[in-house]
Design an enzyme around this catalytic site. Structure first.
Site, PDB file in Angstrom:
ATOM      1  N   ASP B 340       1.261  -1.215   0.216  1.00 34.36           N
ATOM      2  CA  ASP B 340       0.193   0.038  -0.080  1.00 34.36           C
ATOM      3  C   ASP B 340       1.141   1.355  -0.255  1.00 34.36           C
ATOM      4  O   ASP B 340       1.584   1.363   0.879  1.00 34.36           O
ATOM      5  CB  ASP B 340      -0.928   0.087   1.023  1.00 34.36           C
ATOM      6  CG  ASP B 340      -0.159   0.119   2.630  1.00 34.36           C
ATOM      7  OD1 ASP B 340       0.747  -0.794   2.516  1.00 34.36           O
ATOM      8  OD2 ASP B 340      -0.456   0.391   3.833  1.00 34.36           O
ATOM      9  N   GLU B 341       0.402   2.268  -0.488  1.00 34.24           N
ATOM     10  CA  GLU B 341       0.365   3.648  -0.138  1.00 34.24           C
ATOM     11  C   GLU B 341       2.424   4.083  -0.691  1.00 34.24           C
ATOM     12  O   GLU B 341       2.788   3.932   0.201  1.00 34.24           O
ATOM     13  CB  GLU B 341       0.703   3.823   1.169  1.00 34.24           C
ATOM     14  CG  GLU B 341      -0.340   4.002   1.716  1.00 34.24           C
ATOM     15  CD  GLU B 341      -0.736   5.263   3.064  1.00 34.24           C
ATOM     16  OE1 GLU B 341      -2.045   5.669   2.741  1.00 34.24           O
ATOM     17  OE2 GLU B 341       0.104   4.697   4.095  1.00 34.24           O
ATOM     18  N   VAL B 342       2.602   3.245  -1.668  1.00 28.41           N
ATOM     19  CA  VAL B 342       4.322   3.837  -2.211  1.00 28.41           C
ATOM     20  C   VAL B 342       3.992   5.081  -3.086  1.00 28.41           C
ATOM     21  O   VAL B 342       3.284   5.290  -4.675  1.00 28.41           O
ATOM     22  CB  VAL B 342       4.053   1.996  -3.420  1.00 28.41           C
ATOM     23  CG1 VAL B 342       6.193   3.204  -3.747  1.00 28.41           C
ATOM     24  CG2 VAL B 342       4.467   0.976  -3.345  1.00 28.41           C
TER      25      VAL B 342
END
Lengths: 623, 623
Positions: B340-342
């Protein structure tokens, strides 16, 4: 047997590792400067500290005072032992022939040397703290100043990376509060708050130099205050016979507060918020009508019966007797009368009250409220107590006696008549009233912990409480400015009880404490966040489950970890009774105190006593 | 000596008063029906209960099972003793020759009688519970069903106003979960969560029939997981050496969960959220550049170094070895890979990565992310583990292996590409993926506790979690519907540690538990609020500091009150080790158990042992 052995090992070996406090910043490097572990909260008015260190030998630090026989000082010294020397943490003992050892701490009163009994609104809390030539000295003009200085001294001590207890040498602090009234309001009616939690909360208040516990004792939901005059009020109105504050409980709380320089101001909220009275004294309460019938509750409008009945003379005789009792039992010269949120729909629904209003030429509920308030203010005047009221009654243009304190809790969102609490403070002070501020400090309105703005993704929740300037819109004489006495952090109890009070309230309420104590220019949230984070770790070390405000950690004394002090007897009041000793004639030495607290030690002592007893028998036998 | 005597008195006399549960409604009469003290949470699929009562004699209730030698059953019976018979509360013993006494409880497996070791996604948790002819019978097709039935049985027991333990006669319950994956996610990286609190949380999960502990083990802030393969990861990446989960801790938590029918799914979140890895393996992490210089952090944009470097082969060899270790140490067939959230700004800032992308014909960070994900999914395929990922990676159009579980956490506010989580669930399931839902269940986003609408001023905070219908927009085949496996209540740890985890999470997470277990038509918040309130009192009686959701009270066992069980050894794991006994050959009787728990008793037993020892010596002496 393995178990017993294990217990003995615990008793005998206190070889624990304790960790330093550091921070990890990730992705969003936080602005501001890291805090030293001994940063003082609330920030003193003037502080100068050198970089060189003195070591403290737990067994050799003597504490002297020229107020030797004052119980407040004696008990404070006893109380601060486990604070100076956290009982579960390991600390090394520096050799006694080392040069740089702090020799002693002296707490001296300047001027008129007296052991006052109760702190008052105008008590002098100023103090000076110096550390010089290996001597620490706190000087003040009152015992209250000494308490504040002792707290500051306790915050200057820390355990360094080598596990020595140290304090900076050459300290020079001149300190005094900005505001006189620095309070906390708790609500013990929506949920009963156990005495042990209230006492722990008083401890945290003293760690933050707060000096008023405003006790919202009773409300619609319950009447936990056990009155001697009207015992039926709590017998019928408390949740259960266990959910009451007995006279002994109340006295215990007042005494606990007194020893910490905290005033306890009781609130008996009328004429609204009185449903719980109806359980024993239905004659005092207005019966609400609807559709031509009495006792009609309407969802979100009115209950079956609510609000005192101002046309009922027994209301005033009861209030007279009860307020007299309150005045006798609470040493405070102030009583909070509430007078907030009187929703008048029920009054108007009742045909008897409408008729009475006509008969008495009272043409509006505003005037009815005024009529009620006037009677109560008369009672209060007769018993020489200064009233505090929520702002509502002044909003209704009731004339209040001089000296009355108005507690401001609304904001423009609640009352469009004034643009903000700031302008309200300004107006009230300039019209001659005393005021205290609470509008921006309703800590029960919790949120996630941070909020985003264009400038930052790390605005912490406490910034909102911290970035409040009570005088932001003030303009007027210095005399008027003096009438802004301070403020209170409020924790309403709809969703709060013993399970979450301390963790929800702290360290957020500490933000309010610094705002009210420190200089107006101590207002940089991004600097304060690190200091407050270090302060929350300090609270954990004192057994307070204060919640985190930042990512990170404190040490192995966190709740649930091996050296946690949350349930340590030194910092708790539920099961073990604290024994507090009187200061000896010429200064109190900590000579008898090891790195564990005396309480912890005496607890474990059982086992040793048993062992010695057994050995004695064996010896006796052999003979 | 006074103290010792006091201690003995405590040991000997357990004559305490315990109070009933009632409600007080004020001003706003709450809609809905009051809950009985034995209302079951989560609500069973089918339940019929008569009004007549059976009494339970604490010393005479035998528990039988046709799965006698199964440790899960034996330990559960032991564990439920202090739950059936709260150790600090006083209960009367009905005479043994009374007619209406519950004779025994039998826990029987139907069909293939086996003691499974670990619960799995498709385990059968259904059970029937009947009470008939003074015999209670739980029947199930697996040990997991028996555990769920035993929990329900424990909730049916209550202490009536006369202080007898009672249960309704003629009970008929047919129950099974609506969804298979009913989870809780905790984050042990933003703050370290002590093992004792995680274990207590597993207890509460079992009281709510939740069956997945999704453990977000590591993140940017810290790496508390002690890897055997890469010990430096936690040596350098944990907050301190005290803030780690040792192999023994992890095994302890897995075993604690196993015995309660809870799967532990570990999450190793990559390629983002990996800053803590850089402390020991900087070579894995992308160095961020700015203004032509490396190691540049930009506030709110990037850190000095963050996100794995997908061009670095050692990333994949490390992940291969670490995931193999994880798979060995966690019995779960699932590993959560995060993903997530790269935030790709750092990747693009790095000239070496830009060059590598050109060299490898990877033309966007989306494709770079895809490249990374493909490598990791290959590793996971090789070790025969099913991956779970946050939805982000699928949002990037990475093709995922069949069977992959997508955890949906965004809502329209996070991602404008889909209108809501409901449509996302629909789409993912119809495209052949398994899905679990978390978007509406981020319990860390706390608020005041209630919210106002035109219809009500008493919409409680939990309504938002409760009034979620995972299938609200579903349309598709039954097969696709089956792919919506359930959901998870998440508690991110930015502002959560041991001080507030339990009180903040419970009973709100219980709302999610009922949504995932009970029938879709059990959805009346105003009915549920009273049942949940009674359930929170139940949690308090089991030593869990669950916070209040309504005004009111529970009893004298509230936190801080005289009979509180919050620190009782039966319900805590920090200091005393629980000893759990194996079920004897032909049914386990509670004959040896008084109204206090065995643990409480054995603790106090020390003193008695000492006393007897002393007396023995005296006797020996006289001779």
């Amino acid at each position: 047997m393995k178990y017993l052995l294990f217990e003995f090992l615990i008793v005998i070996f206190f070889v624990y590792v304790q960790c330093e406090i550091t921070y990890i910043e990730v992705k969003y490097p936080l602005k501001g400067k890291r805090s030293a572990p001994n940063a003082v909260w609330p920030h003193p008015q003037q502080i100068n500290i050198s970089n060189d260190l003195l070591y403290i030998r737990p067994n050799d630090l003597a504490v002297y005072s020229n107020l030797q026989t004052c119980d407040i000082i004696a008990k404070a010294i006893e109380r601060y032992k486990p604070i100076f020397f956290p009982p579960t943490l390991d600390m090394k003992q520096p050799s006694s022939n080392m040069e740089n050892i702090l020799q002693n701490l002296t707490l001296n009163i300047k001027g008129n040397i007296q052991c006052e009994k109760y702190i008052e609104l105008n008590s002098n809390e100023a103090y000076n703290l110096t550390i010089n030539e290996k001597i620490a000295l706190v000087e003040a003009y009152s015992v209250w100043g000494l308490l504040r200085g002792l707290e500051t001294f306790s915050q200057l001590i820390y355990i360094n990376e080598q596990n020595y207890i140290v304090i900076n040498n050459s300290v020079d602090i001149i300190d005094s509060p900005r505001f006189r009234h620095r309070g906390v309001m708790l609500d013990s009616a929506r949920h009963f708050l156990p005495v042990s939690i209230i006492k722990k909360n008083l401890d945290v208040m003293s760690y933050n130099k707060l000096n008023v516990f405003h006790w919202h004792l009773v409300d619609d939901q319950s009447f936990p205050f056990e009155s001697k005059t009207f015992p039926n009020l709590s017998l019928a109105g408390a949740y259960t016979p266990d959910h009451v504050y007995t006279p002994a409980d109340v006295a215990d709380i007042i005494e606990h507060a007194r020893l910490r320089g905290i005033r306890v101001i009781p609130e008996i909220d009328t004429p609204g918020h009185t449903y719980s009275w109806s359980k024993s004294m239905p004659e005092l309460i207005t019966v609400c009508w609807a559709h031509g019938k009495p006792y009609q509750s309407i969802y979100s409008i009115q209950g079956e019966m609510e609000i005192f009945n101002p046309s009922e003379p027994r209301v005033y005789s009861t209030m007279d007797a009860l307020l007299r009792e309150i005045h006798e039992r609470f040493p405070s010269n102030y009583i909070h009368l509430g007078m907030d949120e009187v929703y008048d729909k029920c009054w108007l629904s009742n045909p008897n009250i409408r008729q009475w209003m006509v008969d008495n030429n009272i043409l509006s509920t505003k005037n009815l409220h005024k009529y009620y308030a006037d009677q109560i203010l008369d009672i209060v005047r007769n018993i020489s107590v200064t009233p505090i009221v929520w702002q509502d009654v002044w909003d209704e243009q009731v004339e209040l006696p001089p000296g009355t304190i108005i507690q401001v809790w609304k904001d423009s969102s609640d009352n469009i008549e004034f643009s903000s609490w700031a302008s309200y403070l300004n107006r009230a002070a300039n019209e001659g009233y005393n005021v205290i501020l609470s509008s921006p400090w309703y800590i029960n309105y919790i949120s996630y912990g941070k909020y985003n703005t264009d400038a930052s993704v790390m605005n912490l929740e406490f910034f909102k409480y911290y970035e409040v300037e009570p005088l932001q819109q003030f303009s007027g004489s210095n005399e008027a400015k003096e009438r802004i006495l301070g403020g209170e952090a409020c924790l309403w109890g709809e969703f709060v009880d013993g399970t979450n009070l301390l963790s929800r309230f702290w360290p957020k309420a500490a933000a309010v404490a610094e705002r009210l104590w420190s200089s107006a220019d101590v207002n940089n949230s991004e600097e304060a966040q690190f200091r407050l984070d270090a302060h929350r770790c300090r609270l954990l070390r004192r057994g307070i489950p204060a919640q985190p405000i930042l990512n990170g950690y404190c040490g192995n004394y966190e709740l649930g970890m091996s050296k946690s002090m949350i349930n340590h007897p030194s910092f708790n009041y539920d099961k073990l009774t604290r024994t507090e000793t009187i200061i000896p004639s010429s200064g109190k030495s900590f000579a008898s105190l090891s790195s564990s607290s005396s309480r912890m030690f005496s607890y474990k002592l059982y086992h040793i006593v048993y062992l010695i007893l057994s050995l004695f028998f064996v010896y006796f036998c052999r003979k």
